[in-house]
Design an enzyme around this catalytic site. Sequence first.
Site, PDB file in Angstrom:
ATOM      1  N   LYS A  85       0.861  -1.175   0.000  1.00 56.54           N
ATOM      2  CA  LYS A  85       0.000   0.000   0.000  1.00 56.54           C
ATOM      3  C   LYS A  85       0.895   1.221   0.000  1.00 56.54           C
ATOM      4  CE  LYS A  85      -3.626   2.429   2.465  1.00 56.54           C
ATOM      5  NZ  LYS A  85      -4.700   2.336   3.466  1.00 56.54           N
ATOM      6  N   ARG A 144     -10.800   9.971   1.609  1.00 54.28           N
ATOM      7  CA  ARG A 144     -10.691  10.664   2.902  1.00 54.28           C
ATOM      8  C   ARG A 144     -11.782  11.724   3.033  1.00 54.28           C
ATOM      9  NH1 ARG A 144      -4.021  11.047   3.041  1.00 54.28           N
ATOM     10  NH2 ARG A 144      -3.686   8.770   2.950  1.00 54.28           N
ATOM     11  N   LYS A 171       1.293   9.993   5.744  1.00 50.43           N
ATOM     12  CA  LYS A 171       1.365   8.584   6.130  1.00 50.43           C
ATOM     13  C   LYS A 171       2.652   7.914   5.633  1.00 50.43           C
ATOM     14  CE  LYS A 171      -3.656   7.985   6.656  1.00 50.43           C
ATOM     15  NZ  LYS A 171      -4.804   7.048   6.497  1.00 50.43           N
ATOM     16  N   GLU A 195       7.403  -6.839   1.694  1.00 43.76           N
ATOM     17  CA  GLU A 195       6.083  -6.820   2.345  1.00 43.76           C
ATOM     18  C   GLU A 195       5.284  -8.072   1.995  1.00 43.76           C
ATOM     19  OE1 GLU A 195       4.867  -4.929   4.561  1.00 43.76           O
ATOM     20  OE2 GLU A 195       5.888  -3.009   4.508  1.00 43.76           O
ATOM     21  N   LYS A 227      -2.130  -1.495  -3.871  1.00 46.85           N
ATOM     22  CA  LYS A 227      -3.002  -0.323  -3.834  1.00 46.85           C
ATOM     23  C   LYS A 227      -2.166   0.938  -3.909  1.00 46.85           C
ATOM     24  CE  LYS A 227      -6.049   1.984  -0.605  1.00 46.85           C
ATOM     25  NZ  LYS A 227      -6.628   1.975   0.703  1.00 46.85           N
ATOM     26  N   SER A 266     -10.137   5.532  -4.913  1.00 42.76           N
ATOM     27  CA  SER A 266     -11.060   6.657  -5.097  1.00 42.76           C
ATOM     28  C   SER A 266     -10.551   7.696  -6.095  1.00 42.76           C
ATOM     29  CB  SER A 266     -11.320   7.318  -3.740  1.00 42.76           C
ATOM     30  OG  SER A 266     -10.108   7.759  -3.149  1.00 42.76           O
ATOM     31  N   TYR A 308     -14.921   1.083  -7.368  1.00 45.49           N
ATOM     32  CA  TYR A 308     -16.178   1.834  -7.241  1.00 45.49           C
ATOM     33  C   TYR A 308     -17.005   1.723  -8.522  1.00 45.49           C
ATOM     34  CZ  TYR A 308     -13.596   3.519  -3.244  1.00 45.49           C
ATOM     35  OH  TYR A 308     -12.871   3.565  -2.086  1.00 45.49           O
TER      36      TYR A 308
END
Length: 323
Positions: free
Chosen positions: A194, A204, A216, A232, A247, A273, A312
């Site tokens: 990610k 958000r 982040k 990872e 992602k 998004s 979406y």
Amino acid sequence: MLQRPRRNRKSEVIRQMVQETHVSAANLIFPLFIVDGENQKTEVASMPGIYRYSIDNMLREVESCLKLGLNSFDLFPNIDEALKDKFATESHRDESLYLRAIRAVKKEFPEACVITDVAMDPYSSDGHDGIVENGEIINDATLEVLGKMALAHARSGADIIAPSDMMDGRVGYIRKVLDENGFTNVSIMSYSAKYASAFYGPFRDALNSAPKFGDKKTYQMNPANQQEALIEARLDEAEGADFLMVKPGLPYLDVIKLLKDNTQLPIAAYNVSGEYAMIKAAIQKGWLNNQRAITEVLTSLRRAGASAILTYHAKEVLENKWL
Ligand code: PBG
């Protein structure tokens, strides 16, 4: 010329015969945003066609998706600011909006596959995915919160737990908590690679979950890195993940392919998004063709190696019979 590759493109029938990649309803996971209250349905400004639903309306939305053959849902809560705190306690409170939503879907539609998001940010007064101390995100103390959250989701009926927080060691920690409590059949879809991406902006907005300070970057990955995704992925696999997620999706097709080539686990891609917002804005301006742009994006994610796509667009592509 002996080789004329165009011969295999000369008609629709032949083109379909040699088509290498397909997208079907079975590959799609539909993210749903939930808000408290009754009879609520408010559109996310930066995501035209995507709404925040109260539980009653969410159930009707799930029902109409199931009729289209769309059977998998990833739930995300929009939490009242007054309920947020430093330790995200609302995330495992028995009567919380999120746990009620999971129970409601599984009660009315036991056949639906419910995926739940494990991360502190929607419930954190700091807007971060971990506990904040002196401006730092504390890894190991956060695992305890994530474990409580995952267990609460499992008890509420979640089929798949999806940790999206990027703390070290969380897959193994969550797997242990689930197993010790008898939830050996609850799956883990880990957000393995990610990235600290600009493409989460509209999400958000939808959840009002942006970090209150900083960014982040100390936990989500540097967009410039590919090899680190393998580290990872290897850890998540060893810790018991059932799926590895990449992602965002479209800007990271190389990472999807890399993980696909280096694991036997199924790969999920999150068409996030900002990717949705970008496509929708261009379509609204008449700059892109709806059906062609959207199906090309989904096909590209499958071609790169994703078995599952969180998108979406899931409902609209089925409603319009574009697949
Ligand atoms: C939070 C989380 C995020 C998304 C899914 N889970 C945002 C973030 O990390 O800030 C983004 C999804 C999207 O943009 O569609 N842990």
